[in-house]
Design a protein around this motif. Structure first.
Motif, mmCIF file in Angstrom:
data_model
loop_
_atom_site.group_PDB
_atom_site.id
_atom_site.type_symbol
_atom_site.label_atom_id
_atom_site.label_comp_id
_atom_site.label_asym_id
_atom_site.label_seq_id
_atom_site.Cartn_x
_atom_site.Cartn_y
_atom_site.Cartn_z
ATOM 1 N N VAL A 85 0.838 -1.202 0.000
ATOM 2 C CA VAL A 85 0.000 0.000 0.000
ATOM 3 C C VAL A 85 0.871 1.250 0.000
ATOM 4 O O VAL A 85 0.621 2.223 -0.737
ATOM 5 N N LEU A 86 1.918 1.226 0.835
ATOM 6 C CA LEU A 86 2.797 2.379 0.901
ATOM 7 C C LEU A 86 3.487 2.617 -0.441
ATOM 8 O O LEU A 86 3.575 3.757 -0.937
ATOM 9 N N GLY A 87 3.989 1.561 -1.048
ATOM 10 C CA GLY A 87 4.680 1.725 -2.336
ATOM 11 C C GLY A 87 3.765 2.201 -3.437
ATOM 12 O O GLY A 87 4.160 3.003 -4.293
ATOM 13 N N ASP A 88 2.520 1.697 -3.418
ATOM 14 C CA ASP A 88 1.587 2.101 -4.461
ATOM 15 C C ASP A 88 1.191 3.568 -4.345
ATOM 16 O O ASP A 88 0.781 4.188 -5.347
ATOM 17 N N ASN A 89 1.280 4.128 -3.135
ATOM 18 C CA ASN A 89 0.860 5.515 -2.936
ATOM 19 C C ASN A 89 2.045 6.473 -2.800
ATOM 20 O O ASN A 89 1.850 7.670 -2.556
ATOM 21 N N GLY A 124 6.411 -4.391 -0.299
ATOM 22 C CA GLY A 124 6.138 -5.436 0.701
ATOM 23 C C GLY A 124 7.274 -6.415 0.895
ATOM 24 O O GLY A 124 7.698 -6.715 2.027
ATOM 25 N N ASN A 125 7.818 -6.933 -0.209
ATOM 26 C CA ASN A 125 8.901 -7.920 -0.107
ATOM 27 C C ASN A 125 10.155 -7.303 0.489
ATOM 28 O O ASN A 125 10.879 -7.947 1.268
ATOM 29 N N ILE A 126 10.415 -6.044 0.143
ATOM 30 C CA ILE A 126 11.605 -5.387 0.670
ATOM 31 C C ILE A 126 11.482 -5.188 2.178
ATOM 32 O O ILE A 126 12.422 -5.475 2.942
ATOM 33 N N LEU A 127 10.321 -4.703 2.621
ATOM 34 C CA LEU A 127 10.130 -4.485 4.059
ATOM 35 C C LEU A 127 10.151 -5.806 4.824
ATOM 36 O O LEU A 127 10.665 -5.885 5.945
#
Length: 588
Positions: free
Chosen positions: A413-417, A429-432
């Motif tokens: 969600v964070l990356g998409d926004n 998500g995968n990175i976090l």
């Protein structure tokens, strides 16, 4: 055999009762009978001449031993070929030393025996202990200036259960498939233990069987089911047992004894093996007597009354206090509730000629004094360990998975926004997860820390603060709870005592209706320095010298010596075997 009294004269009855008492005392003075068998359980003779090193050691739920030191004579064997009676008598006298040491010669000459294994049965006052030669020590010939002798080392029948393993799927070929990978049963201790023992015994005997029967219910047994079985579990119906339920796990790499020992320890129950000999009465009602000589019948019995009400101490003035063990709200610490009212009525105690004890109301108490029958009394009182126990190491099931999902979703969600220079960053998500999960994994709801309120109250303000179970288990699972209980039990406060006791002064030591108490029974004792206080504990070890001509003086140990053992060693030995299977299937 003692016949019942059929008269109606009081004086005659008293005389009859005295005769029974004297008969029983004379029987206790007789030496133990020691019989040797070959690997097929064919009788080879009675070991009558036994040297000072001979001894019987019984241990509750642990492997005991039998040691026989037999003299050996080097006189040659020359068969008699004459026909004169006087010459024959002379020859017989010359052969007597060799004949009296025949079993020693038979034992050391393995090539002359049909089988390499040797079995033993020791019988004394209803106690029957069987065993097989120690695989590592076996038979030893010793020649010295003091005299030549042959030493036979045996492991008792409990050791047989060390060589039955817990296949998860005993109905399937082990070499082909094991599905499920780990056995997992939630079942009463005695029924579950006997059932798993029976399944794996039949697996080893290559007996064809199916699931249309209950292994502990003889009414469902098919004809010839146990015909070739070396070990047979005693019947124990699921609906009639009062034993506590427990979790029994196992894999093909774990022996039945290793799995069941900590479970039986926690449930205060006892393994009771007994060899069948040709001519014995049927081992249980309806079993018949057509069993192979040497068949081992195994039962799991409750001699403690731990959960149903028994005595754990008392006073000569007020009597033994009856208590019943319960589990506190944390399911780790045991409490003892005083049973109000009169002691439980045991009908058998009023029965003529009844000799035994009942866990609900143990009655054998040895009092200090000149004619107590005991000597070398030793008492140990241990206050117990710390007041808090912590176990775990891995987050409870679902926590790590939920945490990973939340981090992944939040990162996406964070990356998409998140927009940098007009471009969306995309999924994070995968990175976090790769960055945060090694830090957060097994840090949330990963431990269970339980205060032992009752122990602290007894020890006082100056108590040890805490300890931890060394095994790594998932918190808030059956495995972690059992881990906590094992650690608690090994650090429990305990009163342990031991003494040497002469049989029949006043209590008879024996089993099978020939003794007031034996291995596993609760027995009381007093000390001249502690007034009327009575210590009551279970007999955990019972030893008897078997040397010919020695007094029949038993050595007995009561209570629990766990508090005197290394805690780490106990944890590795007990919890490690019990918990390994649970972790393998992912619920521990």
């Amino acid at each position: 055999m003692i016949l019942p009294y059929e008269g109606d004269d009081l004086d005659e009855f008293c005389g009859w009762a005295r005769d029974i008492r004297y008969t029983r005392i004379e029987r206790t003075a007789m030496p133990a009978r020691v019989e040797l068998y070959d690997g097929d359980w064919v009788y080879r003779g009675e070991a009558v001449n036994r040297l000072d090193g001979s001894k019987l050691d019984q241990k509750m739920n642990k492997i005991g031993s039998v040691t026989l030191d037999l003299p050996i004579e080097n006189s040659p064997v020359t068969p008699y070929t004459g026909s004169d009676l006087d010459d024959f008598c002379l020859w017989a006298r010359e052969m007597e030393p060799r004949r009296r040491t025949y079993l020693a010669h038979w034992a050391i000459d393995e090539d002359a025996r049909d089988t390499s294994n040797i079995h033993v049965i020791v019988e004394k006052d209803g106690i029957r202990v069987g065993g097989f030669t120690d695989p590592e020590k076996g038979v030893t010939l010793e020649e010295s200036a003091k005299g030549d002798k042959v030493t036979l080392e045996f492991l008792d029948d409990i050791a047989e259960l060390k060589y039955v393993h817990m296949a998860a799927s005993p109905f399937m070929p082990v070499s082909l498939i094991q599905q499920p990978k780990v056995q997992f049963l939630y079942i009463p201790v005695d029924v579950g233990g006997l059932m798993t023992l029976g399944m794996n015994t039949l697996r080893n005997q290559a007996t064809n069987f199916n699931m249309d029967f209950e292994l502990t219910d003889p009414s469902t047994w098919t004809e010839g089911l146990w015909a070739d079985a070396q070990i047979v579990p005693m019947p124990k119906l699921l609906g009639q047992t009062t034993a506590p339920a427990t979790i029994i796990t196992g894999t093909i790499k774990q022996s039945w004894l290793d799995v069941m020992e900590p479970i039986l320890e926690d449930a205060e129950m006892m393994i009771k093996p007994r060899r069948f000999k040709t001519g014995d009465p049927e081992p249980f009602p309806g079993a018949g007597t057509d069993w192979r000589n040497g068949t081992l019948f195994v039962d799991i019995v409750d001699k403690s009354g731990f959960r149903s009400g028994t005595s754990v101490g008392g006073n000569l003035a007020t009597g033994l206090l009856r208590t019943i063990a319960n589990v506190t709200s944390n399911n780790v610490e045991d409490t003892y509730d005083l049973l109000a009212g009169e002691p439980g009525d045991i009908e058998e105690y009023r029965r003529p000629r009844f000799i035994s004890t009942r866990p609900e109301r143990p009655h054998a108490v040895y009092l200090h004094g000149r004619v107590s029958g005991i000597e070398n009394f030793k008492l140990t009182q241990a206050p117990g360990g710390p007041g808090r126990i912590t176990a775990g190491g891995q987050s409870m099931p679902g926590v790590n998975e939920l945490l990973e999902a939340v981090i992944g979703y939040a990162g996406d969600v964070l990356g998409d926004n998140l927009v940098i220079n007009g471009y969306g960053v995309g999924s994070l998500g995968n990175i976090l997860n790769a960055f945060l999960m090694p830090i957060l994994k097994d840090s949330i709801l990963a431990y269970m820390s339980v205060p032992l309120i009752g122990r602290v109250a007894r020890q006082g303000w100056g108590h040890r603060l805490e300890t931890a179970a060394t095994g790594v288990t998932q918190a808030y699972t059956p495995a972690s709870l059992m881990d906590l209980r094992k650690r608690r039990r090994e650090t429990d406060p305990d009163d342990a005592f031991s003494f040497d006791v002469v049989n029949a002064m006043p209590y008879l030591i024996g089993d099978n209706g020939q003794g007031h108490w034996g291995l596993g029974d609760r027995v009381g004792a007093t000390s001249k320095y502690l007034g009327a206080k009575v210590f009551v504990s279970r007999c955990r070890e019972l030893s008897l010298p078997l040397a010919t001509g020695k007094a029949q003086v038993w050595s007995a140990k009561f209570g629990d010596t766990r508090t005197q053992q290394d805690a780490l060693e106990k944890m590795v030995a007990l919890v490690g075997t019990a918990m390994g299977a649970l972790q393998e299937i992912g619920i521990a």
